[in-house]
Design an enzyme around this catalytic site. Structure first.
Site, PDB file in Angstrom:
ATOM      1  N   HIS A 360      16.382 -15.126 -20.348  1.00  0.00           N
ATOM      2  CA  HIS A 360      17.002 -16.348 -20.867  1.00  0.00           C
ATOM      3  C   HIS A 360      16.772 -16.573 -22.350  1.00  0.00           C
ATOM      4  CE1 HIS A 360      18.085 -18.173 -16.924  1.00  0.00           C
ATOM      5  NE2 HIS A 360      17.019 -17.517 -16.501  1.00  0.00           N
ATOM      6  N   LYS A 551      20.035 -31.977 -26.483  1.00  0.00           N
ATOM      7  CA  LYS A 551      19.377 -30.730 -26.059  1.00  0.00           C
ATOM      8  C   LYS A 551      17.961 -30.765 -26.616  1.00  0.00           C
ATOM      9  CE  LYS A 551      22.681 -28.508 -28.456  1.00  0.00           C
ATOM     10  NZ  LYS A 551      23.188 -27.521 -27.536  1.00  0.00           N
ATOM     11  N   ARG A 552      17.115 -29.811 -26.201  1.00  0.00           N
ATOM     12  CA  ARG A 552      15.778 -29.742 -26.790  1.00  0.00           C
ATOM     13  C   ARG A 552      15.860 -29.666 -28.311  1.00  0.00           C
ATOM     14  NH1 ARG A 552      11.244 -29.076 -23.194  1.00  0.00           N
ATOM     15  NH2 ARG A 552      10.079 -28.868 -25.121  1.00  0.00           N
ATOM     16  N   LYS A 557      18.394 -24.472 -32.823  1.00  0.00           N
ATOM     17  CA  LYS A 557      19.565 -25.257 -32.395  1.00  0.00           C
ATOM     18  C   LYS A 557      20.156 -26.055 -33.554  1.00  0.00           C
ATOM     19  CE  LYS A 557      17.811 -25.669 -27.606  1.00  0.00           C
ATOM     20  NZ  LYS A 557      18.860 -25.101 -26.735  1.00  0.00           N
ATOM     21  N   THR A 659      24.258 -24.498 -21.688  1.00  0.00           N
ATOM     22  CA  THR A 659      24.990 -25.016 -20.528  1.00  0.00           C
ATOM     23  C   THR A 659      25.454 -26.437 -20.828  1.00  0.00           C
ATOM     24  OG1 THR A 659      22.835 -25.549 -19.578  1.00  0.00           O
ATOM     25  CG2 THR A 659      23.954 -23.603 -18.726  1.00  0.00           C
ATOM     26  N   LYS A 663      28.945 -28.596 -19.933  1.00  0.00           N
ATOM     27  CA  LYS A 663      28.979 -29.960 -19.372  1.00  0.00           C
ATOM     28  C   LYS A 663      29.849 -30.866 -20.240  1.00  0.00           C
ATOM     29  CE  LYS A 663      24.409 -28.962 -17.695  1.00  0.00           C
ATOM     30  NZ  LYS A 663      22.972 -28.919 -18.050  1.00  0.00           N
TER      31      LYS A 663
HETATM   32  C1  26V Z   1      10.020 -20.601 -22.220  1.00  0.00           C
HETATM   33  C2  26V Z   1       8.676 -20.584 -22.130  1.00  0.00           C
HETATM   34  C3  26V Z   1       7.920 -19.664 -22.979  1.00  0.00           C
HETATM   35  C4  26V Z   1       6.703 -19.151 -22.318  1.00  0.00           C
HETATM   36  C5  26V Z   1       5.956 -20.122 -21.463  1.00  0.00           C
HETATM   37  C6  26V Z   1       6.624 -21.388 -21.082  1.00  0.00           C
HETATM   38  C7  26V Z   1       8.055 -21.414 -21.232  1.00  0.00           C
HETATM   39  C8  26V Z   1       8.811 -22.288 -20.468  1.00  0.00           C
HETATM   40  C9  26V Z   1      10.155 -22.314 -20.590  1.00  0.00           C
HETATM   41  C10 26V Z   1      10.755 -21.465 -21.457  1.00  0.00           C
HETATM   42  C11 26V Z   1      12.220 -21.546 -21.468  1.00  0.00           C
HETATM   43  C12 26V Z   1      12.882 -20.783 -22.509  1.00  0.00           C
HETATM   44  C13 26V Z   1      14.065 -20.161 -21.972  1.00  0.00           C
HETATM   45  C14 26V Z   1      15.232 -21.097 -21.788  1.00  0.00           C
HETATM   46  O1  26V Z   1      15.190 -22.246 -21.376  1.00  0.00           O
HETATM   47  N1  26V Z   1      16.332 -20.554 -22.099  1.00  0.00           N
HETATM   48  C15 26V Z   1      17.582 -21.240 -21.974  1.00  0.00           C
HETATM   49  O2  26V Z   1      18.128 -20.819 -20.730  1.00  0.00           O
HETATM   50  C16 26V Z   1      19.374 -21.425 -20.489  1.00  0.00           C
HETATM   51  C17 26V Z   1      19.812 -20.995 -19.112  1.00  0.00           C
HETATM   52  O3  26V Z   1      20.066 -19.641 -19.086  1.00  0.00           O
HETATM   53  C18 26V Z   1      20.368 -21.027 -21.564  1.00  0.00           C
HETATM   54  O4  26V Z   1      21.573 -21.685 -21.332  1.00  0.00           O
HETATM   55  C19 26V Z   1      19.838 -21.397 -22.950  1.00  0.00           C
HETATM   56  O5  26V Z   1      20.690 -20.899 -23.950  1.00  0.00           O
HETATM   57  C20 26V Z   1      18.454 -20.823 -23.133  1.00  0.00           C
HETATM   58  O6  26V Z   1      17.880 -21.296 -24.341  1.00  0.00           O
END
Ligand code: 26V
Length: 817
Positions: A360, A551-552, A557, A659, A663
């Site tokens: 992701h 968004k975050r 971003k 996503t 939406k």
């Molecule tokens: C990353 C990490 C890093 C390591 C430890 C904790 C932690 C927790 C969550 C994340 C999430 C990063 C990845 C993420 O949310 N990616 C997003 O995924 C969406 C669904 O596929 C996508 O639409 C977004 O573009 C993407 O940023």
């Protein structure tokens, strides 16, 4: 266990039956009399009445799955961002209106109840919400899917804005109990940590460990307009009964209880950081905790109907939502080899056939690696297994021609540069049969850049499945006005087949439909303006352009690009107040990771700019800026339907998919965006004349970077940009603390502007001018908005799940008969 059929009440969903259920559930479920019941109690009773109606379907789906010995999908995710369940369940059952009437019959306003339900915010952002949309689609398609994760006691923090700054408060979402879950205290597995390994009779034993028990909580996931349901099983940590009896026996009762509490910390909280791999020990414990329980549970379920592992891969698919659950791989190997005595080679073949992995993010700082030393202390057996998988992989790779020692070092599952670390994504790739990205561009970049060596070694392993969203929550539930209008125009089938929306194109030029479309949109803007007026004290013109970036908060971003445009617009209005300006309300919402300094400074800047702009009498209604606090699923359901413009402005090559972009377009917003993530596919679907694309492409970003990007040149050559940046630097928006934003200035101008905000600035402003011109051409804007809705068919999570089911999991829907 006996196998008699239960004699249960058949629950129908007439208004009368629902009213009786409400009374029954209030009295026997909640234990309250109507005279004493608070709105919370009625919500609880109503939830139980709804849940009762899901359970019959749940039992029969589960029975059918069992009888048909179906292949099951285990969707492993550290995060499930569910939001509220009440309305969603009512719509799935088709009983929204009867329930509203039944509640009215006992004197309760359902709309007021709905807002009392806390969000299940067990996720950070896109990855967690995707998991929730996927659960909805798996159930709707009848794919036998189980979500597995952690029942965090504290979900995503609540964000308050105090003096323009983010303040985090804990989200104890279980405060009033959770009527949707079924505790399963009898389903419990020990999860071990620490200890050491010993060889005994040619087998490895993991000994001298400490353990905590994982206990299951189940939630029914209803499919839409089908009796199919699935299960979300979340694990909670329980200290074993015997824990620290020794201390107890020595009379140290307090220490015994404290130790128990500490061991239960593993499921206490969601880590609210989606930007960096923080490397916290408790986080690693969480990852192992939930995958260990899950692997034990799926083996138990498999062995109920099979006596050997011969058909394991025909019956089981395990999906890894990013690398967070990757320890499931060595855990399944351990259970098969050490406990069930499956030979190593066979076990590894099973593992490779059952696992699949979705990546992701391409951002290096978010790619997980874990310190070898930490792993050896916490999970010594798993580290051995990882080393063995690595040795075998590297041996085969060099047999296959990868002799170059530099290449071997690059692809090794263990990073040997500096402190040794295990690269979790590489482990996922090596032990899976399929690896996918989440948009076409992302999947290409994944194989071209971060995983290029692996893509050469295993070309058939890599694939793309573009993300999707559930139209049930993001259109039917979030925007009843627009959903109702679409029903009237083309019928209600789009809910289960989003390609049906294409039929809206037939209404091109239909003046009365366009009029009704605008009215639906406007009512959503009025709904939002009311809520915002309430807590900002500002008024908003519902006919202004509602421009949203929700968004975050992340540098990639580029909320800063948006703010720079707002500042330039403000300066322009002040310079020519008499000109005709397209009135705009620029809305921001999103959380910053608590340790991400720059993201927090960006929030403060937005609020300082908002304060200046909103209180400038020259500006009036022509520009308003709002930061809406506490973005989450429920707030998104309120915000998104009210948007005219969707800001999707990440640096090309950084947003894996997005996503929110889907939406917003589904709700008739036009996108202003870069050619990044799924924006590219949205542009293809809706047509380039219905979207505002600007800025450098991913290739141009690379080109600019390797040619030596000099942001200061943009600063020097663009007078409006220079003025805006100087205002930021000199305290124009923060007169009481003029240096407050100097780091923002230097990051952009002097320290390399990593996300190339300045390089895309002029193109962005130009695109915004095109937006202004289009918006005042009301028929043309409306036509484009409708084209956006009509073009969203492929962005249903139903389409995404159908692709996963066919190409990756190779599962078929259960037959409900
Ligand atoms: C990353 C990490 C890093 C390591 C430890 C904790 C932690 C927790 C969550 C994340 C999430 C990063 C990845 C993420 O949310 N990616 C997003 O995924 C969406 C669904 O596929 C996508 O639409 C977004 O573009 C993407 O940023």
């Amino acid at each position: 266990m006996t196998a008699v059929d239960l004699e249960v009440d058949q629950l129908n969903s007439s208004v009368d039956a629902l009213r009786r259920s409400l009374s029954n559930r209030l009295m026997y479920g909640v234990g309250k009399d109507a005279v004493a019941a608070r709105p919370q109690d009625w919500l609880h009773a109503a939830a139980l009445a709804v849940r009762d109606r899901l359970v019959a379907r749940w039992m029969s789906t589960t029975r059918r799955q069992y009888e048909q010995d179906v292949k099951r999908v285990y969707y492993l995710s550290m995060e499930f961002l569910i939001g509220r369940t009440f309305t969603n369940a009512l719509l799935a059952l088709g009983i929204y209106e009867p329930m509203k009437e039944a509640l009215a019959g006992v004197g309760v306003d359902m709309e007021a109840l709905i807002d009392l339900e806390p969000d299940a915010a067990l996720g950070n952002g896109g990855l967690g919400r995707l998991a929730a949309c996927f659960l909805d689609s798996m159930a709707t398609l009848g794919v036998p899917g189980f979500g597995y994760g952690i029942r965090y006691e504290y979900g995503m923090f609540r964000q308050q804005i105090v003096d323009g700054e983010q303040v985090e408060t804990p989200d104890y979402w279980l405060r009033s109990g959770n009527p949707w879950e079924f505790p399963r205290p009898e389903i419990q597995y020990p999860v071990h940590f620490g200890g050491r390994t010993v060889q005994r009779d040619g087998h490895v034993e993991w000994v001298d460990t400490q353990h905590v028990n994982a206990t299951a909580y189940d939630t029914v996931i209803p499919g839409f307009a089908t009796s199919a349901t699935n299960t979300l099983r979340l694990w909670s940590a329980r200290a074993p009964e015997e824990l620290d009896l020794s201390a107890f026996n020595q009379g140290d009762y307090q220490r015994a209880v404290e130790t128990r509490n500490a061991s239960e910390n593993v499921s206490r909280l969601l880590y609210p950081d989606d930007s960096t791999m923080a490397g916290r020990e408790l986080r690693l414990r969480q990852e192992y905790f939930f995958v260990s329980a899950t692997m034990q549970d799926l083996i138990r379920r498999y062995l109920r109907t099979h006596s050997t592992f011969g058909r394991f891969s025909e019956k089981v698919a395990v999906h890894l939502n990013d690398t967070h659950p990757v320890l499931a791989i060595p855990e399944l190997m351990r259970l098969l080899v050490d406990i069930h005595r499956v030979p190593w080679d066979k076990a590894l073949a099973h593992v490779q056939q059952v696992f699949s992995y979705t990546n992701h993010t391409l951002m290096p700082e978010a790619l997980e690696t874990w310190d070898v030393e930490l792993l050896s202390r916490m999970l010594p057996r798993h580290l051995e297994i990882i080393f063995d998988i690595n040795a075998e992989f590297l041996r085969k790779a060099s047999e296959g021609g990868a002799h170059d020692p530099e290449m071997i070092r690059r692809i090794s599952l263990v990073d040997e540069y500096g402190q040794r670390r295990v690269r979790m994504a590489y482990l996922a790739i090596v032990a899976s049969h399929k690896v996918n990205g989440v948009s076409k561009l992302h999947s290409q970049l994944m194989t071209r850049d971060i995983f290029s060596d692996f893509a050469r070694l295993f070309p058939d392993r890599f694939t793309n499945v573009t993300n999707g969203i559930t139209p049930r929550r993001w259109l039917a539930q979030a925007s009843p006005s627009l959903a109702g209008l679409i029903d009237d125009a083309i019928g209600p089938r789009w809910r289960a087949d989003l390609f049906e929306l294409g039929a809206l194109r037939k209404l091109r030029g239909d003046a009365s439909f366009e009029e009704a479309f605008r009215a639906a949109k406007r009512s959503n803007k009025v709904r939002l303006a009311h809520r915002l007026a309430h807590h900002t004290g500002l008024t908003f013109d519902p006919d202004a352009l509602f421009d949203m970036q929700v968004k975050r908060i992340h540098e990639y971003k580029r909320q800063l690009l948006n703010v720079l445009h707002v500042i330039v617009r403000y300066n322009r209005i002040r310079a020519e107040p008499q000109r005709e300006w397209t009135p705009r309300v620029v809305l921001f919402a999103g959380k910053a990771a608590s340790a991400y300094r720059m993201a927090k400074t960006i929030i403060k800047l937005i609020n300082d700019v908002a304060a200046k702009v909103n209180h400038d009498p020259i500006v009036g209604d022509r520009l308003k800026v709002v930061f809406v606090p506490n973005y989450g699923v429920s707030l998104a359901e309120l915000l998104i339907p009210a948007a005219n413009l969707s800001e999707q402005i990440s640096t090309a090559g950084t947003e894996a998919s997005g996503t929110g972009n889907m939406k917003l377009a589904l709700n008739g917003a036009l996108t202003i965006g870069t050619l990044d993530g799924a924006n590219i596919e949205i542009c293809d679907s809706v047509g380039p004349e219905h979207i505002f694309i600007f800025g450098h492409t991913a290739d141009q970003v690379d080109g600019l970077r390797s040619a030596g990007y000099r942001p200061r040149q943009f600063y020097e050559q663009n007078a409006e940009l220079r003025m805006a940046l100087d205002q930021i630097r000199t305290g124009f928006f923060s007169p009481g603390d003029p240096a407050r934003f100097s780091d923002i200035f230097h990051t952009l101008v002097d320290w390399g502007d990593h996300y190339m905000v300045l390089a895309d600035f002029a193109a962005f402003v130009e695109a915004q001018e095109a937006v202004d011109r289009r918006f005042v051409d009301v028929p043309s804007w409306t036509a484009s908005a409708i084209e956006n809705v009509a073009g969203m068919g492929m962005f249903s999570s139903d389409r995404a799940i159908a692709e996963y089911a066919r190409d990756i999991w190779r599962v078929k829907p259960v037959e409900l008969g």
